[in-house]
Design a protein around this motif. Sequence first.
Motif, PDB file in Angstrom:
ATOM      1  N   GLY A  83       0.855  -1.190   0.000  1.00 29.29           N
ATOM      2  CA  GLY A  83       0.000   0.000   0.000  1.00 29.29           C
ATOM      3  C   GLY A  83       0.890   1.239   0.000  1.00 29.29           C
ATOM      4  O   GLY A  83       1.881   1.294   0.736  1.00 29.29           O
ATOM      5  N   ILE A  84       0.538   2.210  -0.834  1.00 23.78           N
ATOM      6  CA  ILE A  84       1.325   3.461  -0.889  1.00 23.78           C
ATOM      7  C   ILE A  84       0.372   4.638  -0.731  1.00 23.78           C
ATOM      8  O   ILE A  84      -0.689   4.685  -1.372  1.00 23.78           O
ATOM      9  CB  ILE A  84       2.082   3.604  -2.229  1.00 23.78           C
ATOM     10  CG1 ILE A  84       2.962   2.382  -2.486  1.00 23.78           C
ATOM     11  CG2 ILE A  84       2.929   4.881  -2.239  1.00 23.78           C
ATOM     12  CD1 ILE A  84       3.740   2.437  -3.797  1.00 23.78           C
ATOM     13  N   PHE A 105       3.317  -1.118   3.991  1.00 24.24           N
ATOM     14  CA  PHE A 105       2.789   0.206   3.656  1.00 24.24           C
ATOM     15  C   PHE A 105       3.952   1.183   3.520  1.00 24.24           C
ATOM     16  O   PHE A 105       4.862   1.198   4.348  1.00 24.24           O
ATOM     17  CB  PHE A 105       1.825   0.686   4.748  1.00 24.24           C
ATOM     18  CG  PHE A 105       0.549  -0.109   4.783  1.00 24.24           C
ATOM     19  CD1 PHE A 105      -0.424   0.070   3.805  1.00 24.24           C
ATOM     20  CD2 PHE A 105       0.330  -1.046   5.774  1.00 24.24           C
ATOM     21  CE1 PHE A 105      -1.597  -0.673   3.821  1.00 24.24           C
ATOM     22  CE2 PHE A 105      -0.843  -1.791   5.801  1.00 24.24           C
ATOM     23  CZ  PHE A 105      -1.805  -1.602   4.824  1.00 24.24           C
ATOM     24  N   LEU A 106       3.895   1.996   2.469  1.00 30.69           N
ATOM     25  CA  LEU A 106       4.955   2.961   2.211  1.00 30.69           C
ATOM     26  C   LEU A 106       4.351   4.357   2.091  1.00 30.69           C
ATOM     27  O   LEU A 106       3.304   4.522   1.457  1.00 30.69           O
ATOM     28  CB  LEU A 106       5.665   2.651   0.886  1.00 30.69           C
ATOM     29  CG  LEU A 106       6.158   1.220   0.659  1.00 30.69           C
ATOM     30  CD1 LEU A 106       6.677   1.066  -0.768  1.00 30.69           C
ATOM     31  CD2 LEU A 106       7.257   0.890   1.671  1.00 30.69           C
ATOM     32  N   ASP A 112       5.102   8.427  -8.685  1.00 32.70           N
ATOM     33  CA  ASP A 112       6.473   7.951  -8.835  1.00 32.70           C
ATOM     34  C   ASP A 112       6.629   6.699  -7.951  1.00 32.70           C
ATOM     35  O   ASP A 112       7.275   6.730  -6.917  1.00 32.70           O
ATOM     36  CB  ASP A 112       7.422   9.073  -8.393  1.00 32.70           C
ATOM     37  CG  ASP A 112       8.851   8.763  -8.762  1.00 32.70           C
ATOM     38  OD1 ASP A 112       9.081   7.825  -9.550  1.00 32.70           O
ATOM     39  OD2 ASP A 112       9.741   9.463  -8.237  1.00 32.70           O
ATOM     40  N   ILE A 113       6.017   5.628  -8.378  1.00 30.33           N
ATOM     41  CA  ILE A 113       5.939   4.403  -7.568  1.00 30.33           C
ATOM     42  C   ILE A 113       7.326   3.738  -7.503  1.00 30.33           C
ATOM     43  O   ILE A 113       7.942   3.511  -8.547  1.00 30.33           O
ATOM     44  CB  ILE A 113       4.898   3.433  -8.180  1.00 30.33           C
ATOM     45  CG1 ILE A 113       3.527   4.116  -8.217  1.00 30.33           C
ATOM     46  CG2 ILE A 113       4.829   2.119  -7.389  1.00 30.33           C
ATOM     47  CD1 ILE A 113       2.485   3.398  -9.069  1.00 30.33           C
ATOM     48  N   PRO A 114       7.819   3.455  -6.294  1.00 33.81           N
ATOM     49  CA  PRO A 114       9.194   2.964  -6.173  1.00 33.81           C
ATOM     50  C   PRO A 114       9.340   1.469  -6.486  1.00 33.81           C
ATOM     51  O   PRO A 114       9.877   0.694  -5.682  1.00 33.81           O
ATOM     52  CB  PRO A 114       9.538   3.270  -4.705  1.00 33.81           C
ATOM     53  CG  PRO A 114       8.230   3.197  -4.003  1.00 33.81           C
ATOM     54  CD  PRO A 114       7.185   3.659  -4.985  1.00 33.81           C
ATOM     55  N   PHE A 115       8.845   1.063  -7.632  1.00 34.12           N
ATOM     56  CA  PHE A 115       8.980  -0.321  -8.102  1.00 34.12           C
ATOM     57  C   PHE A 115       9.293  -0.291  -9.593  1.00 34.12           C
ATOM     58  O   PHE A 115       8.931   0.656 -10.300  1.00 34.12           O
ATOM     59  CB  PHE A 115       7.689  -1.122  -7.853  1.00 34.12           C
ATOM     60  CG  PHE A 115       7.500  -1.462  -6.402  1.00 34.12           C
ATOM     61  CD1 PHE A 115       8.031  -2.637  -5.873  1.00 34.12           C
ATOM     62  CD2 PHE A 115       6.832  -0.583  -5.559  1.00 34.12           C
ATOM     63  CE1 PHE A 115       7.873  -2.931  -4.522  1.00 34.12           C
ATOM     64  CE2 PHE A 115       6.681  -0.868  -4.204  1.00 34.12           C
ATOM     65  CZ  PHE A 115       7.207  -2.049  -3.688  1.00 34.12           C
ATOM     66  N   ASP A 143       1.734   5.966 -14.098  1.00 36.22           N
ATOM     67  CA  ASP A 143       2.700   5.188 -13.324  1.00 36.22           C
ATOM     68  C   ASP A 143       2.110   3.852 -12.859  1.00 36.22           C
ATOM     69  O   ASP A 143       2.832   2.861 -12.741  1.00 36.22           O
ATOM     70  CB  ASP A 143       3.255   5.995 -12.145  1.00 36.22           C
ATOM     71  CG  ASP A 143       4.740   5.697 -11.961  1.00 36.22           C
ATOM     72  OD1 ASP A 143       5.458   5.588 -12.984  1.00 36.22           O
ATOM     73  OD2 ASP A 143       5.181   5.511 -10.809  1.00 36.22           O
ATOM     74  N   VAL A 144       0.797   3.839 -12.619  1.00 37.24           N
ATOM     75  CA  VAL A 144       0.150   2.565 -12.276  1.00 37.24           C
ATOM     76  C   VAL A 144       0.214   1.607 -13.469  1.00 37.24           C
ATOM     77  O   VAL A 144       0.497   0.418 -13.313  1.00 37.24           O
ATOM     78  CB  VAL A 144      -1.297   2.802 -11.780  1.00 37.24           C
ATOM     79  CG1 VAL A 144      -2.082   1.493 -11.712  1.00 37.24           C
ATOM     80  CG2 VAL A 144      -1.283   3.469 -10.414  1.00 37.24           C
TER      81      VAL A 144
END
Length: 246
Positions: A83-84, A105-106, A112-115, A143-144
């Motif tokens: 979860g972000i 959870f982040l 800007d998703i960190p993956f 980004d999704v």
Amino acid sequence: MGSARSKYGTSSYRRAYAFAAPIYDLLHILAFALHGGRRKVWTKAIRSVPYGEGETILDACCGTGYLAKLLLDRVKPDAQIVGIDLSPSQIRVAEKRVGASNVRFLTGDVRDIPFEDDHFEKSFISFALHEMPADVRRAVLLDVVRVTKRDGAIVILEGNRPSRRSDRFLMYVTFFQWWPWCVDHPHSQEVWRTDYVSELTNCGMTIVTREEFARGFFQLIVARPAVPSGAPKGGPTTCAGRSSSS
Ligand SMILES: C[S@@+](CC[C@H](N)C(=O)[O-])C[C@H]1O[C@@H](n2cnc3c(N)ncnc32)[C@H](O)[C@@H]1O
């Protein structure tokens, strides 16, 4: 949107979520009581896709972790859920609520998703797009798409414009974030004008299903990244915005 100014991302927006986080769930329980309860609405989104072994699942703009908690009952035991959310206060509530070793959870920005690209089998965005200005919605959707696998699914739960006038009034009254002093204003009113299907398509998604439910108060969209085989996601055939880093 008229002349109303966006609060999105401003200090008042951040303060509003810091203030709201401890009472957010109570507000949701009240707001969704008219529609058979919050669990029913979120469960509909969770049940809209099948789950396989070893999946990684993104809850983008996860808020207080309600969707992630419900997901745990549905996914395979070896699933990994991330979860972000922008708001550290929301994330703190989510961490307290869930506390499972396969859920993380982040605090972060879903623009800007960190993956890396193609990381998640499923990506959810529940009731978050309505509070974003169009340029932010677009950056979030792009980004999704980037982090969702080509054969994965993107599930979007959002408000909708009920067709009956009396229902539109009811929506205005019960979803109080429509009032000018609330954090979602003025974007929550764009729900009535936003053609999410076109926005998602323009951001590189193919719509699989779209359903209006609860007398048209809400909409559930299941989409997938629309990528011609062999083409990189986010390339010119899919999106006009930010392109994929791969
Ligand atoms: C109305 S709440 C919905 C929360 C949750 N998805 C739910 O269904 O209860 C919207 C959430 O989106 C988060 N949010 C808004 N913009 C975001 C962004 N760019 N990146 C991450 N989270 C964001 C807010 O902090 C807030 O917690």
